[in-house]
Scaffold this active site. Structure first.
Site, mmCIF file in Angstrom:
data_model
loop_
_atom_site.group_PDB
_atom_site.id
_atom_site.type_symbol
_atom_site.label_atom_id
_atom_site.label_comp_id
_atom_site.label_asym_id
_atom_site.label_seq_id
_atom_site.Cartn_x
_atom_site.Cartn_y
_atom_site.Cartn_z
ATOM 1 N N SER A 1 0.852 -1.185 0.000
ATOM 2 C CA SER A 1 0.000 0.000 0.000
ATOM 3 C C SER A 1 0.883 1.229 0.000
ATOM 4 C CB SER A 1 -0.901 0.006 1.230
ATOM 5 O OG SER A 1 -0.131 0.357 2.363
ATOM 6 N N LYS A 2 0.259 2.376 -0.040
ATOM 7 C CA LYS A 2 0.998 3.643 -0.070
ATOM 8 C C LYS A 2 1.968 3.762 1.098
ATOM 9 C CE LYS A 2 -1.535 6.632 -3.052
ATOM 10 N NZ LYS A 2 -3.019 6.579 -3.062
ATOM 11 N N ARG A 3 1.597 3.086 2.202
ATOM 12 C CA ARG A 3 2.459 3.106 3.388
ATOM 13 C C ARG A 3 3.887 2.658 3.044
ATOM 14 N NH1 ARG A 3 -0.601 -0.332 6.421
ATOM 15 N NH2 ARG A 3 0.606 -1.987 5.503
ATOM 16 N N HIS A 4 3.992 1.761 2.060
ATOM 17 C CA HIS A 4 5.310 1.227 1.701
ATOM 18 C C HIS A 4 6.060 2.111 0.710
ATOM 19 C CE1 HIS A 4 3.116 -2.514 2.929
ATOM 20 N NE2 HIS A 4 4.215 -2.608 3.635
ATOM 21 N N GLY A 5 5.405 3.157 0.227
ATOM 22 C CA GLY A 5 6.051 3.989 -0.787
ATOM 23 C C GLY A 5 5.180 4.052 -2.030
#
Ligand code: GLU
Length: 478
Positions: free
Chosen positions: A248-252
Protein backbone atom coordinates in the site's frame (compact mmCIF):
# COMPACT_ATOMS: atom_id res chain seq x y z
CA UNK A 1 -4.51 -13.21 -22.71
CA UNK A 2 -5.75 -9.82 -21.65
CA UNK A 3 -5.21 -6.99 -19.25
CA UNK A 4 -8.29 -5.05 -18.33
CA UNK A 5 -7.46 -2.04 -16.20
CA UNK A 6 -10.09 0.32 -14.86
CA UNK A 7 -8.98 3.89 -15.62
CA UNK A 8 -9.91 5.16 -12.18
CA UNK A 9 -6.38 5.87 -10.98
CA UNK A 10 -2.77 5.68 -12.09
CA UNK A 11 -1.72 2.19 -13.18
CA UNK A 12 -0.89 0.28 -10.01
CA UNK A 13 2.30 -1.79 -9.90
CA UNK A 14 0.11 -4.83 -9.12
CA UNK A 15 -1.79 -4.34 -12.38
CA UNK A 16 1.43 -3.65 -14.25
CA UNK A 17 2.79 -6.94 -12.91
CA UNK A 18 -0.40 -8.72 -14.08
CA UNK A 19 0.04 -7.11 -17.51
CA UNK A 20 3.64 -8.25 -17.59
CA UNK A 21 2.78 -11.88 -16.78
CA UNK A 22 0.01 -11.91 -19.38
CA UNK A 23 2.35 -10.43 -21.96
CA UNK A 24 5.15 -12.87 -21.14
CA UNK A 25 2.81 -15.82 -21.41
CA UNK A 26 1.33 -14.58 -24.68
CA UNK A 27 4.80 -14.05 -26.13
CA UNK A 28 6.03 -17.39 -24.81
CA UNK A 29 3.12 -19.30 -26.32
CA UNK A 30 2.67 -17.23 -29.47
CA UNK A 31 -0.73 -16.12 -28.20
CA UNK A 32 -2.53 -12.79 -28.47
CA UNK A 33 -2.24 -10.09 -25.82
CA UNK A 34 -5.25 -7.78 -25.60
CA UNK A 35 -5.65 -4.45 -23.83
CA UNK A 36 -9.20 -3.68 -22.89
CA UNK A 37 -10.38 -0.74 -20.83
CA UNK A 38 -12.88 -1.49 -18.08
CA UNK A 39 -14.51 1.91 -17.93
CA UNK A 40 -18.08 1.07 -16.95
CA UNK A 41 -17.66 3.22 -13.87
CA UNK A 42 -18.09 6.40 -15.87
CA UNK A 43 -18.12 8.66 -12.84
CA UNK A 44 -14.65 7.60 -11.73
CA UNK A 45 -13.04 6.90 -15.11
CA UNK A 46 -10.76 9.64 -16.46
CA UNK A 47 -9.02 9.98 -19.84
CA UNK A 48 -5.86 10.93 -17.95
CA UNK A 49 -5.80 7.53 -16.26
CA UNK A 50 -6.43 5.69 -19.50
CA UNK A 51 -3.48 7.57 -21.01
CA UNK A 52 -1.39 6.60 -18.04
CA UNK A 53 -2.14 2.93 -18.72
CA UNK A 54 -1.06 3.21 -22.35
CA UNK A 55 2.06 5.23 -21.53
CA UNK A 56 2.97 2.85 -18.69
CA UNK A 57 2.58 -0.33 -20.73
CA UNK A 58 4.53 1.13 -23.64
CA UNK A 59 7.26 2.35 -21.31
CA UNK A 60 7.63 -1.20 -19.98
CA UNK A 61 7.76 -2.48 -23.54
CA UNK A 62 4.50 -4.43 -23.31
CA UNK A 63 2.98 -4.11 -26.76
CA UNK A 64 -0.54 -5.39 -27.29
CA UNK A 65 -1.81 -7.17 -30.39
CA UNK A 66 -5.41 -6.08 -30.06
CA UNK A 67 -7.19 -3.45 -28.05
CA UNK A 68 -7.40 0.24 -27.42
CA UNK A 69 -5.51 2.12 -30.15
CA UNK A 70 -4.18 -1.13 -31.66
CA UNK A 71 -7.67 -2.02 -32.95
CA UNK A 72 -8.82 -5.54 -33.77
CA UNK A 73 -12.00 -7.38 -34.66
CA UNK A 74 -13.95 -6.34 -31.53
CA UNK A 75 -14.58 -2.63 -31.81
CA UNK A 76 -12.98 -0.10 -29.51
CA UNK A 77 -12.15 -2.51 -26.66
CA UNK A 78 -13.72 0.00 -24.26
CA UNK A 79 -16.55 -1.30 -22.11
CA UNK A 80 -18.37 2.02 -22.23
CA UNK A 81 -18.93 1.40 -25.96
CA UNK A 82 -20.49 -2.01 -25.37
CA UNK A 83 -23.37 -1.27 -23.04
CA UNK A 84 -25.92 -2.50 -25.60
CA UNK A 85 -24.13 -5.80 -25.88
CA UNK A 86 -24.18 -6.37 -22.09
CA UNK A 87 -27.87 -5.46 -22.03
CA UNK A 88 -28.53 -7.94 -24.85
CA UNK A 89 -26.80 -10.76 -22.96
CA UNK A 90 -28.69 -9.90 -19.78
CA UNK A 91 -32.02 -9.98 -21.66
CA UNK A 92 -31.16 -13.35 -23.09
CA UNK A 93 -30.29 -14.72 -19.67
CA UNK A 94 -33.64 -13.40 -18.42
CA UNK A 95 -35.43 -15.09 -21.30
CA UNK A 96 -33.81 -18.46 -20.62
CA UNK A 97 -34.51 -18.23 -16.89
CA UNK A 98 -30.80 -18.12 -16.02
CA UNK A 99 -31.39 -14.68 -14.56
CA UNK A 100 -34.33 -12.88 -12.96
CA UNK A 101 -35.64 -9.43 -12.10
CA UNK A 102 -35.36 -8.32 -8.50
CA UNK A 103 -37.38 -5.43 -7.05
CA UNK A 104 -35.99 -5.42 -3.52
CA UNK A 105 -35.02 -1.90 -2.55
CA UNK A 106 -31.57 -1.00 -1.15
CA UNK A 107 -33.22 -0.30 2.23
CA UNK A 108 -34.86 -3.71 2.35
CA UNK A 109 -31.64 -5.41 1.36
CA UNK A 110 -29.72 -3.51 3.99
CA UNK A 111 -32.17 -4.43 6.71
CA UNK A 112 -32.14 -8.12 5.74
CA UNK A 113 -28.36 -8.15 5.57
CA UNK A 114 -28.10 -6.79 9.10
CA UNK A 115 -30.60 -9.31 10.38
CA UNK A 116 -28.81 -12.19 8.68
CA UNK A 117 -25.51 -11.06 10.15
CA UNK A 118 -27.01 -10.79 13.60
CA UNK A 119 -28.35 -14.35 13.28
CA UNK A 120 -25.06 -15.67 11.89
CA UNK A 121 -26.50 -16.44 8.43
CA UNK A 122 -24.72 -15.58 5.13
CA UNK A 123 -25.29 -11.88 4.42
CA UNK A 124 -25.84 -12.29 0.66
CA UNK A 125 -29.11 -11.89 -1.16
CA UNK A 126 -31.74 -14.39 0.03
CA UNK A 127 -33.20 -15.03 -3.42
CA UNK A 128 -36.75 -13.99 -2.65
CA UNK A 129 -37.54 -12.36 -6.05
CA UNK A 130 -36.55 -15.58 -7.75
CA UNK A 131 -39.97 -16.87 -6.74
CA UNK A 132 -41.80 -14.13 -8.68
CA UNK A 133 -43.68 -15.08 -11.82
CA UNK A 134 -41.40 -13.93 -14.71
CA UNK A 135 -44.33 -12.57 -16.74
CA UNK A 136 -45.60 -10.57 -13.78
CA UNK A 137 -42.06 -9.36 -13.02
CA UNK A 138 -41.59 -8.31 -16.65
CA UNK A 139 -44.80 -6.29 -16.47
CA UNK A 140 -43.71 -4.47 -13.28
CA UNK A 141 -40.36 -3.61 -14.82
CA UNK A 142 -42.02 -2.42 -18.03
CA UNK A 143 -44.19 -0.11 -15.95
CA UNK A 144 -41.07 1.52 -14.61
CA UNK A 145 -40.61 -0.12 -11.22
CA UNK A 146 -36.85 -0.06 -10.44
CA UNK A 147 -35.34 -3.51 -10.81
CA UNK A 148 -31.94 -5.14 -10.96
CA UNK A 149 -31.14 -8.33 -12.86
CA UNK A 150 -29.63 -11.16 -10.83
CA UNK A 151 -28.15 -14.47 -11.84
CA UNK A 152 -30.07 -17.49 -10.56
CA UNK A 153 -27.28 -19.49 -8.96
CA UNK A 154 -27.95 -23.23 -8.67
CA UNK A 155 -28.64 -24.28 -5.08
CA UNK A 156 -27.38 -26.47 -3.66
CA UNK A 157 -24.36 -26.30 -5.87
CA UNK A 158 -20.66 -25.92 -6.20
CA UNK A 159 -18.34 -24.33 -8.74
CA UNK A 160 -14.95 -25.93 -9.10
CA UNK A 161 -12.14 -25.02 -11.43
CA UNK A 162 -8.49 -25.82 -11.83
CA UNK A 163 -6.46 -22.67 -11.38
CA UNK A 164 -3.06 -22.77 -13.05
CA UNK A 165 -1.41 -21.28 -9.97
CA UNK A 166 -3.63 -22.45 -7.13
CA UNK A 167 -4.63 -25.89 -8.46
CA UNK A 168 -8.19 -26.98 -7.72
CA UNK A 169 -10.40 -24.28 -6.23
CA UNK A 170 -14.02 -24.85 -5.13
CA UNK A 171 -16.74 -22.47 -4.10
CA UNK A 172 -19.84 -23.77 -2.41
CA UNK A 173 -22.80 -21.77 -3.70
CA UNK A 174 -23.78 -21.12 -0.09
CA UNK A 175 -21.12 -18.42 -0.37
CA UNK A 176 -22.11 -17.23 -3.86
CA UNK A 177 -25.36 -15.31 -3.66
CA UNK A 178 -27.62 -14.44 -6.60
CA UNK A 179 -25.38 -11.53 -7.55
CA UNK A 180 -26.38 -8.55 -9.67
CA UNK A 181 -25.68 -8.48 -13.42
CA UNK A 182 -27.43 -5.21 -14.28
CA UNK A 183 -28.07 -2.39 -11.82
CA UNK A 184 -31.40 -0.60 -11.57
CA UNK A 185 -30.02 2.28 -13.65
CA UNK A 186 -29.37 -0.21 -16.46
CA UNK A 187 -25.58 -0.29 -16.06
CA UNK A 188 -23.78 -3.65 -16.13
CA UNK A 189 -21.75 -4.81 -13.14
CA UNK A 190 -18.08 -5.67 -13.48
CA UNK A 191 -18.99 -9.37 -13.34
CA UNK A 192 -21.28 -9.19 -16.36
CA UNK A 193 -19.20 -6.82 -18.49
CA UNK A 194 -15.94 -8.62 -17.80
CA UNK A 195 -17.36 -12.04 -18.55
CA UNK A 196 -19.15 -10.98 -21.72
CA UNK A 197 -15.93 -9.41 -22.95
CA UNK A 198 -13.86 -12.46 -22.08
CA UNK A 199 -16.34 -14.63 -23.99
CA UNK A 200 -16.70 -12.31 -27.01
CA UNK A 201 -12.96 -11.67 -27.29
CA UNK A 202 -12.33 -15.44 -27.08
CA UNK A 203 -10.01 -15.10 -24.13
CA UNK A 204 -8.43 -18.48 -23.41
CA UNK A 205 -6.40 -17.51 -20.31
CA UNK A 206 -7.29 -15.03 -17.59
CA UNK A 207 -4.30 -14.22 -15.38
CA UNK A 208 -5.16 -11.64 -12.75
CA UNK A 209 -4.62 -10.78 -9.11
CA UNK A 210 -5.72 -13.15 -6.40
CA UNK A 211 -7.96 -10.42 -4.98
CA UNK A 212 -10.37 -11.39 -7.77
CA UNK A 213 -10.44 -15.10 -6.91
CA UNK A 214 -13.87 -14.90 -5.29
CA UNK A 215 -15.24 -13.24 -8.47
CA UNK A 216 -14.18 -16.18 -10.60
CA UNK A 217 -17.04 -18.59 -9.72
CA UNK A 218 -19.41 -15.78 -10.69
CA UNK A 219 -17.70 -15.35 -14.03
CA UNK A 220 -17.74 -19.09 -14.66
CA UNK A 221 -21.47 -19.23 -13.86
CA UNK A 222 -22.20 -16.37 -16.27
CA UNK A 223 -20.10 -17.90 -19.06
CA UNK A 224 -21.85 -21.24 -18.62
CA UNK A 225 -25.26 -19.56 -18.61
CA UNK A 226 -24.27 -17.90 -21.89
CA UNK A 227 -23.44 -21.35 -23.26
CA UNK A 228 -19.81 -20.31 -23.68
CA UNK A 229 -16.66 -22.15 -22.77
CA UNK A 230 -14.82 -21.12 -19.63
CA UNK A 231 -11.26 -19.77 -19.90
CA UNK A 232 -8.33 -21.10 -17.94
CA UNK A 233 -7.74 -19.01 -14.83
CA UNK A 234 -4.47 -18.17 -13.13
CA UNK A 235 -4.67 -16.08 -9.98
CA UNK A 236 -1.43 -14.27 -9.33
CA UNK A 237 -0.18 -13.89 -5.76
CA UNK A 238 -0.76 -10.51 -4.18
CA UNK A 239 2.06 -8.06 -3.66
CA UNK A 240 3.24 -7.44 -0.12
CA UNK A 241 5.65 -4.90 1.32
CA UNK A 242 8.92 -5.99 2.96
CA UNK A 243 7.14 -5.88 6.33
CA UNK A 244 4.79 -8.69 5.24
CA UNK A 245 1.73 -6.48 4.94
CA UNK A 246 -0.31 -5.96 1.80
CA UNK A 247 1.40 -3.48 -0.51
CA UNK A 248 0.00 0.00 0.00
CA UNK A 249 1.00 3.64 -0.07
CA UNK A 250 2.46 3.11 3.39
CA UNK A 251 5.31 1.23 1.70
CA UNK A 252 6.05 3.99 -0.79
CA UNK A 253 5.04 4.53 -4.37
CA UNK A 254 2.51 2.08 -5.78
CA UNK A 255 1.91 3.63 -9.18
CA UNK A 256 4.05 2.68 -12.14
CA UNK A 257 4.14 6.39 -13.02
CA UNK A 258 6.10 7.18 -9.88
CA UNK A 259 8.84 4.78 -10.96
CA UNK A 260 8.77 6.01 -14.54
CA UNK A 261 9.33 9.53 -13.31
CA UNK A 262 11.54 8.47 -10.44
CA UNK A 263 14.60 7.63 -12.50
CA UNK A 264 14.07 3.91 -13.04
CA UNK A 265 14.96 2.24 -16.31
CA UNK A 266 12.08 0.34 -17.90
CA UNK A 267 14.27 -2.70 -18.46
CA UNK A 268 15.15 -2.81 -14.75
CA UNK A 269 11.49 -2.44 -13.84
CA UNK A 270 10.58 -5.20 -16.28
CA UNK A 271 13.22 -7.51 -14.85
CA UNK A 272 12.28 -6.77 -11.24
CA UNK A 273 8.54 -7.10 -11.74
CA UNK A 274 8.89 -10.39 -13.57
CA UNK A 275 10.30 -11.78 -10.33
CA UNK A 276 7.19 -10.89 -8.33
CA UNK A 277 5.77 -14.38 -8.09
CA UNK A 278 7.98 -16.07 -10.65
CA UNK A 279 11.63 -17.00 -10.68
CA UNK A 280 13.90 -17.34 -13.63
CA UNK A 281 16.37 -19.67 -11.99
CA UNK A 282 17.38 -19.98 -8.35
CA UNK A 283 20.66 -18.10 -8.74
CA UNK A 284 19.83 -15.74 -11.59
CA UNK A 285 17.98 -12.52 -10.90
CA UNK A 286 19.22 -10.40 -13.79
CA UNK A 287 18.15 -11.52 -17.25
CA UNK A 288 16.95 -10.12 -20.54
CA UNK A 289 13.42 -9.81 -21.81
CA UNK A 290 14.10 -12.47 -24.43
CA UNK A 291 15.35 -14.90 -21.80
CA UNK A 292 12.24 -14.23 -19.72
CA UNK A 293 9.96 -14.88 -22.70
CA UNK A 294 11.74 -18.11 -23.43
CA UNK A 295 11.35 -19.46 -19.90
CA UNK A 296 8.15 -17.93 -18.60
CA UNK A 297 5.31 -20.24 -17.68
CA UNK A 298 2.16 -19.43 -15.73
CA UNK A 299 2.35 -22.89 -14.19
CA UNK A 300 5.63 -21.89 -12.55
CA UNK A 301 4.07 -18.91 -10.76
CA UNK A 302 4.14 -19.27 -6.99
CA UNK A 303 1.09 -19.30 -4.72
CA UNK A 304 2.98 -17.38 -2.07
CA UNK A 305 2.65 -13.65 -1.67
CA UNK A 306 5.32 -11.78 -3.60
CA UNK A 307 7.35 -9.13 -1.82
CA UNK A 308 7.77 -5.81 -3.60
CA UNK A 309 10.98 -4.49 -2.11
CA UNK A 310 11.84 -0.95 -3.26
CA UNK A 311 15.43 -1.38 -2.05
CA UNK A 312 16.00 -4.44 -4.23
CA UNK A 313 14.42 -2.66 -7.16
CA UNK A 314 16.75 0.28 -6.65
CA UNK A 315 19.72 -2.04 -6.46
CA UNK A 316 18.65 -3.69 -9.71
CA UNK A 317 18.22 -0.31 -11.34
CA UNK A 318 21.81 0.49 -10.42
CA UNK A 319 22.92 -2.75 -12.06
CA UNK A 320 21.07 -1.80 -15.25
CA UNK A 321 22.40 1.76 -15.20
CA UNK A 322 25.98 0.56 -14.92
CA UNK A 323 25.31 -1.88 -17.74
CA UNK A 324 24.22 0.85 -20.16
CA UNK A 325 26.43 1.95 -22.98
CA UNK A 326 27.84 5.37 -21.84
CA UNK A 327 26.20 7.16 -24.76
CA UNK A 328 22.89 5.52 -23.96
CA UNK A 329 23.31 6.51 -20.32
CA UNK A 330 23.68 10.17 -21.25
CA UNK A 331 20.70 10.00 -23.61
CA UNK A 332 18.54 8.62 -20.80
CA UNK A 333 19.88 11.07 -18.23
CA UNK A 334 19.52 14.24 -20.31
CA UNK A 335 15.72 14.58 -19.90
CA UNK A 336 16.17 14.50 -16.13
CA UNK A 337 18.89 17.16 -16.25
CA UNK A 338 16.85 19.35 -18.60
CA UNK A 339 13.85 18.93 -16.38
CA UNK A 340 15.79 20.21 -13.39
CA UNK A 341 17.35 23.10 -15.33
CA UNK A 342 14.00 23.99 -16.89
CA UNK A 343 15.53 24.35 -20.35
CA UNK A 344 17.17 22.38 -23.12
CA UNK A 345 20.89 21.72 -23.09
CA UNK A 346 23.10 23.15 -25.80
CA UNK A 347 25.40 20.99 -27.90
CA UNK A 348 28.44 22.08 -25.89
CA UNK A 349 26.67 21.27 -22.63
CA UNK A 350 25.74 17.84 -23.91
CA UNK A 351 29.40 17.22 -24.66
CA UNK A 352 30.32 18.30 -21.16
CA UNK A 353 27.78 15.85 -19.77
CA UNK A 354 29.09 13.10 -21.99
CA UNK A 355 32.62 13.70 -20.72
CA UNK A 356 31.44 13.29 -17.11
CA UNK A 357 28.94 10.54 -17.99
CA UNK A 358 31.00 7.44 -17.26
CA UNK A 359 32.13 8.87 -13.91
CA UNK A 360 28.57 9.57 -12.83
CA UNK A 361 27.19 6.34 -14.28
CA UNK A 362 29.28 4.36 -11.77
CA UNK A 363 27.84 6.28 -8.85
CA UNK A 364 24.07 6.46 -9.28
CA UNK A 365 21.24 4.01 -8.81
CA UNK A 366 18.54 6.31 -10.17
CA UNK A 367 18.52 8.67 -13.14
CA UNK A 368 16.99 11.27 -10.83
CA UNK A 369 20.32 11.45 -8.99
CA UNK A 370 22.09 12.61 -12.13
CA UNK A 371 21.00 16.29 -12.14
CA UNK A 372 22.24 16.73 -8.59
CA UNK A 373 25.62 15.32 -9.59
CA UNK A 374 25.93 17.23 -12.84
CA UNK A 375 23.98 20.46 -12.85
CA UNK A 376 26.89 22.31 -11.21
CA UNK A 377 28.52 22.14 -14.63
CA UNK A 378 25.93 24.53 -16.06
CA UNK A 379 25.43 26.89 -13.12
CA UNK A 380 26.19 30.53 -13.91
CA UNK A 381 26.25 31.45 -10.22
CA UNK A 382 27.09 28.41 -8.13
CA UNK A 383 25.04 27.76 -5.03
CA UNK A 384 26.95 26.07 -2.25
CA UNK A 385 25.62 23.24 -0.20
CA UNK A 386 25.61 24.77 3.28
CA UNK A 387 26.85 21.73 5.13
CA UNK A 388 29.68 21.22 2.67
CA UNK A 389 30.65 24.85 2.98
CA UNK A 390 30.77 24.78 6.78
CA UNK A 391 32.67 21.50 6.94
CA UNK A 392 35.31 22.30 4.36
CA UNK A 393 35.56 26.00 3.79
CA UNK A 394 35.54 27.21 7.36
CA UNK A 395 38.82 25.58 8.35
CA UNK A 396 41.95 27.65 8.75
CA UNK A 397 44.00 26.07 5.96
CA UNK A 398 41.39 26.73 3.26
CA UNK A 399 42.26 30.33 2.27
CA UNK A 400 45.90 29.35 1.73
CA UNK A 401 44.87 26.22 -0.18
CA UNK A 402 42.64 28.14 -2.57
CA UNK A 403 45.35 30.79 -3.17
CA UNK A 404 47.93 28.12 -3.93
CA UNK A 405 45.51 26.24 -6.18
CA UNK A 406 44.69 29.41 -8.11
CA UNK A 407 48.40 30.03 -8.73
CA UNK A 408 49.11 26.52 -9.84
CA UNK A 409 46.02 25.95 -11.99
CA UNK A 410 46.72 29.19 -13.85
CA UNK A 411 49.96 27.70 -15.17
CA UNK A 412 48.83 24.15 -16.01
CA UNK A 413 49.92 23.71 -19.63
CA UNK A 414 47.53 21.25 -21.19
CA UNK A 415 44.17 21.44 -19.34
CA UNK A 416 43.72 17.71 -18.90
CA UNK A 417 42.86 15.68 -15.78
CA UNK A 418 46.34 14.15 -15.55
CA UNK A 419 48.13 17.51 -15.70
CA UNK A 420 45.69 19.07 -13.24
CA UNK A 421 46.24 16.19 -10.86
CA UNK A 422 50.03 16.49 -11.09
CA UNK A 423 49.90 20.17 -10.26
CA UNK A 424 47.49 19.82 -7.35
CA UNK A 425 49.40 16.90 -5.84
CA UNK A 426 52.56 19.01 -5.95
CA UNK A 427 50.57 21.67 -4.12
CA UNK A 428 49.56 19.18 -1.42
CA UNK A 429 53.22 18.24 -0.91
CA UNK A 430 54.27 21.84 -0.69
CA UNK A 431 51.62 22.76 1.85
CA UNK A 432 51.94 19.47 3.73
CA UNK A 433 48.20 18.76 3.43
CA UNK A 434 46.32 15.49 3.17
CA UNK A 435 44.25 14.96 0.02
CA UNK A 436 41.11 15.36 2.06
CA UNK A 437 42.10 18.67 3.61
CA UNK A 438 43.68 20.08 0.48
CA UNK A 439 41.37 18.89 -2.30
CA UNK A 440 37.94 19.12 -0.68
CA UNK A 441 37.96 22.96 -0.65
CA UNK A 442 38.71 22.91 -4.38
CA UNK A 443 35.86 20.49 -4.94
CA UNK A 444 33.38 22.61 -2.98
CA UNK A 445 34.59 25.77 -4.71
CA UNK A 446 34.23 24.20 -8.16
CA UNK A 447 31.06 22.13 -7.72
CA UNK A 448 29.32 23.57 -4.66
CA UNK A 449 29.37 20.28 -2.76
CA UNK A 450 31.63 17.67 -1.22
CA UNK A 451 29.79 15.07 -3.33
CA UNK A 452 30.74 15.21 -7.00
CA UNK A 453 32.29 13.13 -9.72
CA UNK A 454 36.08 12.65 -9.38
CA UNK A 455 37.76 16.03 -8.99
CA UNK A 456 40.42 16.18 -11.70
CA UNK A 457 38.11 15.00 -14.47
CA UNK A 458 35.49 17.41 -13.22
CA UNK A 459 37.87 20.36 -13.46
CA UNK A 460 38.90 19.27 -16.93
CA UNK A 461 35.25 19.32 -18.04
CA UNK A 462 34.60 22.69 -16.42
CA UNK A 463 37.53 24.19 -18.27
CA UNK A 464 40.23 26.51 -16.97
CA UNK A 465 38.25 29.75 -17.14
CA UNK A 466 35.25 28.49 -15.21
CA UNK A 467 37.41 26.65 -12.69
CA UNK A 468 39.51 29.72 -11.90
CA UNK A 469 36.41 31.93 -11.71
CA UNK A 470 34.76 29.61 -9.26
CA UNK A 471 37.85 29.32 -7.10
CA UNK A 472 38.12 33.12 -6.99
CA UNK A 473 34.44 33.51 -6.07
CA UNK A 474 34.76 30.99 -3.27
CA UNK A 475 37.96 32.65 -2.00
CA UNK A 476 36.16 36.00 -1.94
CA UNK A 477 33.28 34.48 0.01
CA UNK A 478 35.48 33.06 2.79
N1 GLU B 1 -11.05 -3.93 -14.26
C1 GLU B 1 -10.65 -4.98 -13.37
C2 GLU B 1 -9.54 -4.48 -12.48
O1 GLU B 1 -8.84 -3.55 -12.87
C3 GLU B 1 -10.22 -6.16 -14.22
C4 GLU B 1 -10.04 -7.38 -13.48
C5 GLU B 1 -9.90 -8.57 -14.39
O2 GLU B 1 -8.78 -8.80 -14.86
O3 GLU B 1 -10.89 -9.25 -14.63
O4 GLU B 1 -9.36 -4.94 -11.38
Amino acid sequence: MRIAPSPTGYLHVGNARAALFNWLYARHTGGTFILRIDDTDLARSEPEYEDDVLVGLRWLGLDWDEGVEAGGPHGTYRQSDRLDRYREVAERLLATGAAYLCFCTPEELDERRKKAQAQGRPPGYDGRCRLLDPVEAGRRAAEGEPAVIRLAVARPGMTTFVDVVRDEVSFDHEAVDDFVLVRSDGSPTYHLASTVDDVDYEITHVARGEDLLSSTPKHILIARAMGASVPTYAHLPLLFGPDGRKLSKRHGDVSLKAYREGGYLPEAMFNYMSLLGWSFEAETTVFTKEQAIERFDLAAVSKNAAVFDPEKLEWMNGVYIRGLDPIEFIDRAIPFVEDELGRELSGVEREQLSALGPLVQERVKLLTEVPGMMSFVFATALTYDERSWRKVMEIDTTPGTLDAALDRLAIVGDWKAAAIERELRAMLDELGLSARKGLQPIRVAATGSTVSPPLFETLEVLGREVTLDRLRSARARL
